[in-house]
Design an enzyme around this catalytic site. Structure first.
Site, PDB file in Angstrom:
ATOM      1  N   ASP A  75     -12.249  14.851   2.904  1.00  0.00           N
ATOM      2  CA  ASP A  75     -13.704  14.655   2.997  1.00  0.00           C
ATOM      3  C   ASP A  75     -14.237  14.704   4.422  1.00  0.00           C
ATOM      4  O   ASP A  75     -15.360  14.289   4.674  1.00  0.00           O
ATOM      5  CB  ASP A  75     -14.087  13.315   2.357  1.00  0.00           C
ATOM      6  CG  ASP A  75     -13.520  12.119   3.108  1.00  0.00           C
ATOM      7  OD1 ASP A  75     -12.589  12.303   3.922  1.00  0.00           O
ATOM      8  OD2 ASP A  75     -14.013  10.997   2.871  1.00  0.00           O
ATOM      9  N   GLU A  76     -13.455  15.239   5.373  1.00  0.00           N
ATOM     10  CA  GLU A  76     -13.888  15.160   6.766  1.00  0.00           C
ATOM     11  C   GLU A  76     -13.373  16.357   7.552  1.00  0.00           C
ATOM     12  O   GLU A  76     -12.236  16.801   7.345  1.00  0.00           O
ATOM     13  CB  GLU A  76     -13.354  13.861   7.384  1.00  0.00           C
ATOM     14  CG  GLU A  76     -13.729  13.643   8.822  1.00  0.00           C
ATOM     15  CD  GLU A  76     -13.179  12.302   9.333  1.00  0.00           C
ATOM     16  OE1 GLU A  76     -13.006  12.187  10.553  1.00  0.00           O
ATOM     17  OE2 GLU A  76     -12.926  11.403   8.505  1.00  0.00           O
TER      18      GLU A  76
END
Length: 411
Positions: free
Chosen positions: A125-126
């Site tokens: 998610d990053e």
């Protein structure tokens, strides 16, 4: 990405938006149960009061993420579900849908790379993005391009993200948390004293709970407190490398480049049991779990095109002590049977007289499968390994337990 796992669920169940929702716990059975109960209805039309509540959860699971309304109760990632239930008993609880999360992860990263190709993947998610040379990347300090990225991700996925724009990765990471959700924060080189120094020391990525506790004992509570110390003092108290790094970090210095391609160091799978398991009494259940973990690690290796040489295990006992052991093979492998046998050798070197709450399997010393000659990756383990470990998890060749717990132990 903003509360990524939870946000993916809200795409499926938009009626839960604005409500406290935590993601974590058991297996993915919620959808089937709801569809069975509300046959013929779309997921988005299932009433809110039909969803399971955190207060009814029983088990050992931990929270993967939580919506922002749930976080207002003090609930957060990595918190035990049972503990969270005391803080937010009426929060809705949903398990993770890893397939759907991975699909959205691939989509948002593809969107970013089409705008700014220099991207460092930092997990599901990053990402870090270097848009120094991207046309328009410097307009309004990078805000224009950040808005474009946010808009493009939302159009492709329906999800929001928060972006920190800064001269380096260290400060960009910190800035990405300033204005969540769906925010953009710009930090210029001259902003370190006003925007970074007032933050708590733990906000520096790389300062964990143990270092935080030591800093507090030394009466250092903010980033500015660290910056006020000399590098020599920090080195004396935290060691040469860590002390020097801490001094640079407090002053906002970080020369790490955005790395577009990196090789994984290891791959692992682990599971926390719903109840503590005993090596002797629960050997059949543990054996099945152990075999499944080895098979899943092998599947991960093959899917991503890697083989490994070092096989390791991780045990967590009922008193939360953790034990790890590893065994290095002569050849690379992605074979689940070979991984299981080598992991079994590791099990012979740990205390199995105490109940277990977690079991994990890891494969390290990885190499690309297509770069390793076939002769180095045999389909079966070396003969001496096969002889030393039988398919039954905690049993030797004669069927007797490999480990005999002391008489005083609770058996």
């Amino acid at each position: 990405m903003d509360a990524f796992f939870a946000s993916v669920e809200l795409l499926r169940y938009p009626q839960l938006k604005g409500l406290p929702v935590v993601i974590g716990g058991g297996r993915r059975e919620v959808d089937e149960l709801l569809l069975e109960r509300f046959a013929g209805r779309a997921l988005s039309h299932i009433p809110v009061d039909a969803f399971p509540l955190l207060k009814d959860y029983v088990g050992r699971g931990v929270i993967t993420t939580a919506t922002y309304p749930a976080r207002q109760f003090g609930v957060g990632s990595a918190m035990g579900m049972m503990k969270a239930a005391k803080l937010a008993p009426n929060a809705i609880v949903l398990p993770v849908d890893f397939d759907e999360v991975r699909r959205h992860s691939r989509t948002f990263k593809t969107v970013i790379r089409e705008i700014a190709p220099l991207v460092e993947d930092r997990g599901i998610d990053e990402v870090y993005i270097d848009f120094t040379e991207v046309p328009g990347g410097q307009r309004e300090g990078g805000r224009v391009l950040a808005r474009l990225i946010q808009k493009s991700i939302h159009q492709a996925t329906g999800l929001t993200c928060s972006i920190g724009v800064a001269p380096n990765k260290l400060i960009a990471k910190m800035a990405s948390e300033f204005n969540k959700p769906n925010g953009i924060s710009i930090v210029y080189p001259g902003d370190v004293q006003t925007k970074i120094w007032p933050l708590a020391v733990r906000k520096i990525n790389g300062i964990g709970p143990k270092s935080e506790a030591k800093l507090h004992r030394l009466h250092l509570h903010t980033v500015g407190d660290i910056a006020a110390q000399s590098q020599e003092w920090l080195v004396d108290n935290f060691g040469q490398a860590y002390g020097a790094w801490m001094h640079d970090a407090a002053w906002g210095r970080d020369d790490r480049p955005v790395v577009t391609e990196s090789e994984p160091v290891s791959m692992s799978r682990e599971t926390t049991f719903d109840r503590d398991l005993h090596a002797v009494r629960d050997r059949a259940e543990l054996g099945a779990i152990f075999t499944d973990l080895c098979a899943r690690v092998a599947e991960d290796l093959r899917r991503k095109g890697y083989v490994g040489k070092t096989i390791g295990i991780k045990l967590r006992y009922d008193d939360f002590r953790t034990a790890t052991r590893d065994h290095t093979l002569e050849h690379f492998t992605d074979d689940p049977a070979v991984i299981r046998r080598a992991a079994g050798l590791c099990l012979k070197r740990v205390d199995l007289g105490q109940r277990l709450r977690l079991l994990g399997v890891r494969v390290g010393k990885l190499a690309k499968a297509d770069a390793v000659p076939d002769s180095t990756a045999p389909a079966t383990a070396p003969e001496h390994q096969v002889a030393e470990f039988t398919p039954d998890l905690f049993h030797g060749a004669d069927g007797a337990p490999d480990y005999t717990p002391p008489r005083s132990a609770d058996n």
